[in-house]
Write an enzyme that holds these catalytic residues in place. Structure first.
Site, short mmCIF file in Angstrom:
data_model
loop_
_atom_site.label_atom_id
_atom_site.label_comp_id
_atom_site.label_asym_id
_atom_site.label_seq_id
_atom_site.Cartn_x
_atom_site.Cartn_y
_atom_site.Cartn_z
N ARG A 1 2.74 5.23 -2.53
CA ARG A 1 1.55 6.06 -2.68
C ARG A 1 0.27 5.26 -2.93
NH1 ARG A 1 5.73 9.05 -3.51
NH2 ARG A 1 6.38 7.13 -4.52
N THR A 2 0.34 4.32 -3.82
CA THR A 2 -0.91 3.65 -4.20
C THR A 2 -1.48 2.90 -3.00
OG1 THR A 2 -0.14 3.50 -6.46
CG2 THR A 2 -2.01 2.13 -5.88
N LYS B 1 4.24 -19.49 -1.33
CA LYS B 1 4.12 -20.95 -1.26
C LYS B 1 3.59 -21.54 -2.56
CE LYS B 1 2.71 -20.80 3.61
NZ LYS B 1 1.54 -21.03 4.48
N ARG C 1 -2.14 -5.00 -6.54
CA ARG C 1 -1.03 -4.71 -7.47
C ARG C 1 -0.26 -5.99 -7.70
NH1 ARG C 1 3.13 0.24 -6.96
NH2 ARG C 1 1.34 1.24 -7.96
N HIS D 1 -2.77 1.20 -15.02
CA HIS D 1 -2.80 1.71 -13.64
C HIS D 1 -3.96 2.71 -13.54
CE1 HIS D 1 -1.66 2.95 -9.74
NE2 HIS D 1 -0.36 3.12 -9.89
C1 NCD Z 1 3.79 4.34 -10.57
C2 NCD Z 1 3.58 2.86 -10.77
O1 NCD Z 1 3.63 2.10 -9.81
O2 NCD Z 1 3.34 2.50 -11.91
N1 NCD Z 1 3.77 4.73 -9.24
C3 NCD Z 1 2.58 5.03 -8.65
O3 NCD Z 1 1.72 4.18 -8.51
N2 NCD Z 1 2.36 6.29 -8.29
C4 NCD Z 1 4.94 4.89 -11.32
C5 NCD Z 1 6.28 4.26 -11.16
O4 NCD Z 1 6.48 3.32 -10.38
O5 NCD Z 1 7.19 4.73 -11.85
#
Ligand code: NCD
Length: 310
Positions: free
Chosen positions: A54-55, A83, A104, A132
Site C-alpha cells: 500500500r505505501t 553493495k 522506507r 509511519h
Molecule cells: C504498516 C507498516 O508497514 O507499518 N503497513 C502499511 O504501511 N500500511 C503496518 C504493518 O506492516 O503491519
C-alpha cells in the site's frame, strides 16, 4: 508553508498544517480531474528497502494521478545498498534525479539521516518499529471523512503496540486533538514503548489505560485500530508464534460494540480480523487504503509547492 519540507515524524507538522493537507485531500476526492496534471514534469522516487504494498503503490498511484512520473526500487537487494552503499550516499544520488522522495527503511532513523543529506523533500514511509507518518495522515483523513471531526473519541489500539510504527505515529498525532482517550490492548510483552507512554501520554496528561482483554473495553470504543503482530521485528520465532493470534476480531466480539464504531487496520492483515468482519458496515480498512492515496496526492502537492492554479 509546507513547500520544501520533509516529513519524518508526525510532529514535524503542526495540527494546522495537517488540517491543510487533509482539506486539500478532501478537495482532490471531490474533483480528481482538476488535479490530473498539476505535477507534470515532476519525478517522485520511491526508495523501499523493506517490503510494502500500500505505501509504495499508493505513493506511485498518487504521483501518476497528479500527472507526474515515478521511479525507484522495492527491495534493498535491487539497490546499491546490497553493495554496502550508505543511505547518505544513496540519497545524494537520488536527489540529482528526482524532485521528491518517499523512503522506507528497516533501520529506525534512516529517513532522518536521508533528510540531512537531501535537498529534495524526504517522506518517511516507515522506519523500523519507529514511525509511519503518512499512514497517520491516512488514518486521520479516514476518521475525519467518516465522522466529520477529529475530537472527542475513545480510541482503542489492539495488537502489537510495541513494534507497530503505525500505532506510535497515530498516538502521537491524536494526542494533540481535543478530548481523545486511548485504550491500549495488548499482551504484556507488546505494550507501547516507554517513550510513547512517558513522553507522549503521561507528559501531556492524556487519558489512557493499558489492558489485555479486548472484549471488556469494546462497548466504549469509537475507533478500534487493529494491528498485525510484527513478525519481522521479533528476535525469535517462538515468541512470535506464541503471540501472533493474541487477538482475532470477529463478529461475536463486535456484538457489544457501538453501531458507529470505526474499525481500522493499516493492513496487511494476517489473522487479526476475521474475514466475516469485512462486510460489517463498521469495517473501514479498505476505504482507509484508498484514503491513503488521496492524502499522499495532497502531501506531494504541498511539499512540491504546486497548486491547481499554478
Ligand atoms: C504498516 C507498516 O508497514 O507499518 N503497513 C502499511 O504501511 N500500511 C503496518 C504493518 O506492516 O503491519
Amino acid at each position: 508553508m509546507l513547500k520544501g519540507r520533509h516529513l519524518i515524524d508526525p510532529m514535524d507538522f503542526s495540527t494546522e498544517e495537517i488540517n491543510e493537507i487533509l482539506d486539500l485531500a478532501g478537495e482532490i476526492i471531490a474533483n480528481p480531474k482538476f488535479y490530473a496534471d498539476v505535477c507534470k514534469g515532476y519525478v517522485l522516487a520511491t526508495l523501499f528497502f523493506e517490503p510494502s504494498t500500500r505505501t509504495r503503490l499508493s505513493f506511485e498511484a498518487a504521483m501518476l494521478r497528479l500527472g507526474g512520473s515515478v521511479m525507484g526500487f522495492s527491495s534493498a537487494e535491487s539497490s546499491s545498498a546490497a553493495k554496502g552503499e550508505s543511505v547518505a550516499d544513496t540519497i545524494r544520488t537520488i536527489a540529482c534525479y528526482a524532485d521528491i522522495c518517499a523512503m522506507r527503511h528497516p533501520k529506525e532513523g534512516a529517513p532522518k539521516v536521508a533528510e540531512m543529506y537531501s535537498d529534495i523533500p524526504i517522506i518517511n514511509g516507515g522506519d523500523g518499529g519507529h514511525q509511519h507518518p503518512t499512514q497517520t495522515l491516512t488514518d486521520l483523513l479516514t476518521i475525519r471523512s467518516i465522522r466529520g471531526r477529529i475530537s472527542d473519541y475513545t480510541v482503542g489500539f489492539c495488537g502489537d503496540l510495541k513494534f507497530g510504527r503505525t500505532v506510535h505515529s497515530l498516538i502521537k498525532a491524536l494526542s494533540r486533538y481535543e478530548n481523545i482517550k486511548f485504550m491500549l490492548v495488548s499482551p504484556e510483552e507488546l505494550r507501547v514503548p516507554d517513550y510513547i507512554r512517558e513522553e507522549v501520554l503521561i507528559k501531556n496528561n492524556i487519558n489512557f489505560v493499558e489492558v489485555d482483554k479486548l472484549e471488556e473495553i469494546m462497548p466504549s470504543l469509537d475507533v478500534l485500530y487493529m494491528t498485525r503482530v510484527q513478525r519481522e521485528r521479533f528476535f525469535n520465532e517462538e515468541d512470535y508464534i506464541r503471540l501472533k493470534d493474541s487477538y482475532i476480531l470477529d463478529l461475536k466480539k463486535l456484538e457489544n460494540a457501538k453501531d458507529d464504531l470505526i474499525i481500522m487496520h493499516p493492513l496487511p492483515r494476517v489473522n487479526e480480523i476475521a474475514v466475516e468482519v469485512d462486510k460489517d458496515h463498521r469495517a473501514a480498512y479498505f476505504k482507509q487504503a484508498k484514503y491513503g492515496m488521496y492524502v499522499r496526492m495532497s502531501l506531494i502537492m504541498k511539499l512540491l509547492g504546486v497548486s491547481v492554479n499554478a
